[in-house]
Design an enzyme around this catalytic site. Structure first.
Site, PDB file in Angstrom:
ATOM      1  N   HIS A  79     -68.862  53.699 -49.569  1.00 33.40           N
ATOM      2  CA  HIS A  79     -68.114  54.263 -50.699  1.00 33.40           C
ATOM      3  C   HIS A  79     -68.240  55.783 -50.654  1.00 33.40           C
ATOM      4  CE1 HIS A  79     -66.260  54.047 -54.699  1.00 33.40           C
ATOM      5  NE2 HIS A  79     -66.997  55.098 -54.989  1.00 33.40           N
ATOM      6  N   ASP A 157     -63.750  48.715 -65.316  1.00 30.65           N
ATOM      7  CA  ASP A 157     -63.826  50.036 -64.672  1.00 30.65           C
ATOM      8  C   ASP A 157     -62.421  50.600 -64.481  1.00 30.65           C
ATOM      9  OD1 ASP A 157     -65.160  52.244 -63.230  1.00 30.65           O
ATOM     10  OD2 ASP A 157     -63.902  51.502 -61.607  1.00 30.65           O
ATOM     11  N   ARG A 164     -60.764  57.944 -68.412  1.00 31.72           N
ATOM     12  CA  ARG A 164     -61.641  59.098 -68.115  1.00 31.72           C
ATOM     13  C   ARG A 164     -60.869  60.205 -67.411  1.00 31.72           C
ATOM     14  NH1 ARG A 164     -66.005  56.771 -64.493  1.00 31.72           N
ATOM     15  NH2 ARG A 164     -66.645  58.931 -64.271  1.00 31.72           N
ATOM     16  N   SER A 179     -69.640  53.151 -62.883  1.00 31.80           N
ATOM     17  CA  SER A 179     -68.339  52.864 -62.296  1.00 31.80           C
ATOM     18  C   SER A 179     -68.474  52.452 -60.824  1.00 31.80           C
ATOM     19  CB  SER A 179     -67.474  54.128 -62.437  1.00 31.80           C
ATOM     20  OG  SER A 179     -66.371  54.095 -61.593  1.00 31.80           O
ATOM     21  N   LYS A 183     -68.482  48.223 -59.228  1.00 30.80           N
ATOM     22  CA  LYS A 183     -67.479  47.805 -58.235  1.00 30.80           C
ATOM     23  C   LYS A 183     -68.142  47.334 -56.949  1.00 30.80           C
ATOM     24  CE  LYS A 183     -65.175  51.619 -58.374  1.00 30.80           C
ATOM     25  NZ  LYS A 183     -64.543  52.735 -59.012  1.00 30.80           N
TER      26      LYS A 183
HETATM   27  N1  URA Z   1     -65.856  57.070 -57.915  1.00 31.46           N
HETATM   28  C1  URA Z   1     -65.779  55.997 -58.733  1.00 31.46           C
HETATM   29  O1  URA Z   1     -65.463  54.909 -58.315  1.00 31.46           O
HETATM   30  N2  URA Z   1     -66.070  56.175 -60.038  1.00 31.46           N
HETATM   31  C2  URA Z   1     -66.420  57.349 -60.555  1.00 31.46           C
HETATM   32  O2  URA Z   1     -66.680  57.426 -61.723  1.00 31.46           O
HETATM   33  C3  URA Z   1     -66.483  58.448 -59.689  1.00 31.46           C
HETATM   34  C4  URA Z   1     -66.198  58.294 -58.374  1.00 31.46           C
END
Ligand code: URA
Length: 418
Positions: A79, A157, A164, A179, A183
């Site tokens: 990620h 999310d 957001r 967040s 995921k």
């Molecule tokens: N990446 C994400 O998935 N969520 C965030 O809040 C920031 C970066």
């Protein structure tokens, strides 16, 4: 109850699991308005979440949807917290897949000045709307597959992140940790490598905050029996030469063909080596040797081609040529920095990104940097070329910090936290 909860956070008090669940699940169901959720998010921005609240909220996010189980060992997820010109997934996934690692990637679209892998892939016609079965079969057959978020994975999310983004509540460590980790945990992989970007073109602006976020994410991982490794990387300058969807795929293809040596190459080799180290349980140095061989032998590019074929992409789209606006250097010297944030915003304005959720992207828009940080540039040399909406064509010499003395070479990798 709604008012009491907002009021409590505004007065720096901790919220219980039940209160967080009531508020966030209420929002998901449409029983709490955008306005009230924005008030709570702003209170969180101001007074932060405690560690216990972050754990609770992550749990609530995970339980808002399905949890994937990936029936494959040696599976590693990667990620990135998002940056400018970040096309690493397109390079790292085929490299590690060619070395026996399985990488199921659920990716997002770009919003604002940061790009998203899904948009990049759609610029060459890749199908990013796979069913769960097609997705898992792709991972089993090729070693990796990339698709958009499925409807049921962390829907909370998805809804909160969209809010957001338009309410200026993205840059909070607790909200970011919740967040990302919800995921990743719902996505099923047992090993997670996070490229945590630090700098003016990233959500996290300084190393202190980055370290704090890394530690929190590692501890959340432990609670769910996931191994999390965070690689802190520099995002003060854009990553690589190309910014914009189709342009970024072009650069990824060049790296996979062993034709590029820059910070992007260095970062992809590093991240891939960490992933192979974790996935195959071997030393970092042996992993790195394998990674370099995968690029040099063409094995990694072959995997990329298999993936494009499986998901119906069309690489002939990369041949498209278009007229651009050339920016020439107005003075000579060494490039010390290229302002990532300004480049990201301009690229978005040129048409490569969305200002609002429903904006349409121009896949060919973006910026090609002809010079990189550390290079010498002579007056009138080509600094960069802009593509897209011509009303945004302009001289951007002021985005380039040009100095007389050669600057010290800065590593793209700042540190690794496990
Ligand atoms: N990446 C994400 O998935 N969520 C965030 O809040 C920031 C970066």
């Amino acid at each position: 109850m709604i008012f009491d909860i907002i009021n409590k956070k505004e007065h720096k008090k901790q919220l219980s699991y039940e209160e967080l669940s009531f508020f966030f699940n209420g929002y998901l169901k449409g029983e709490i308005t955008d306005d009230d959720m924005t008030k709570l998010l702003k209170a969180i921005m101001k007074n932060n979440l405690s560690i216990r609240e972050i754990y609770d909220l992550t749990d609530i996010f995970i339980k808002s949807g399905d949890i994937l189980t990936i029936p494959i060992d040696s599976c590693v997820d990667k990620h990135s917290t998002g940056g400018i010109g970040d096309k690493t997934t397109l390079i790292v996934a085929p490299i590690v897949a060619s070395l026996g690692i399985y990488m199921p990637k659920l990716s997002g679209r770009g919003l604002g000045y940061t790009g998203g892998t899904i948009d990049k892939l759609e610029s060459i016609g890749v199908n990013t709307n796979l069913t769960e079965e097609e997705f898992i079969n792709g991972v089993k057959k090729i070693g990796f597959s990339i698709t958009g978020q499925t409807k049921n994975l962390c829907p909370m999310d998805k809804k909160i992140y969209a809010l957001r983004d338009v309410t200026n509540t993205t840059e909070n460590i607790g909200l970011i940790a919740t967040s990302i980790m919800s995921k990743k945990i719902a996505g099923g992989a047992k090993n997670i490598v996070i490229d945590l970007k630090v700098g003016n073109g990233a959500l996290i602006k300084n190393k202190k905050d980055a370290k704090k976020l890394a530690k929190i994410m590692i501890n959340i991982g432990k609670k769910y029996n996931r191994k999390v490794v965070c690689v802190l990387t520099d995002m003060n300058s854009p990553l690589g030469s190309n910014i914009g969807n189709l342009l970024e795929v072009k650069e990824a293809v060049l790296v996979l063909n062993n034709k590029v040596r820059n910070k992007l190459y260095d970062l992809c080799v590093y991240l891939s080596s960490v992933i192979v180290e974790v996935g195959l349980n071997i030393s970092f140095n042996s992993a790195k040797e394998k990674v370099i061989d995968a690029i040099e032998s063409g094995k990694a590019y072959k995997k990329f081609l298999d993936f494009i074929e499986y998901q119906n992409g069309d690489l002939s789209l990369l041949e498209k040529r278009q007229e651009g606006y050339q920016v020439l250097a107005t003075k000579s010297g060494y490039i010390k920095n290229i302002d990532a944030l300004k480049i990201g915003i301009l690229s978005m304005n040129l048409g490569a990104g969305r200002k609002n959720k429903d904006d349409k992207i121009d896949f060919e828009a973006g910026i090609v940097l002809n010079k990189q940080v550390g290079e010498y540039v002579k007056e009138n040399d080509l600094l960069c070329t802009l593509y897209g909406k011509d009303e945004f064509f302009q001289d951007i010499n002021q985005y380039f910090e040009i100095v007389n003395r050669k600057p010290k070479n800065k590593n793209i990798v700042i540190s690794i936290i496990r």
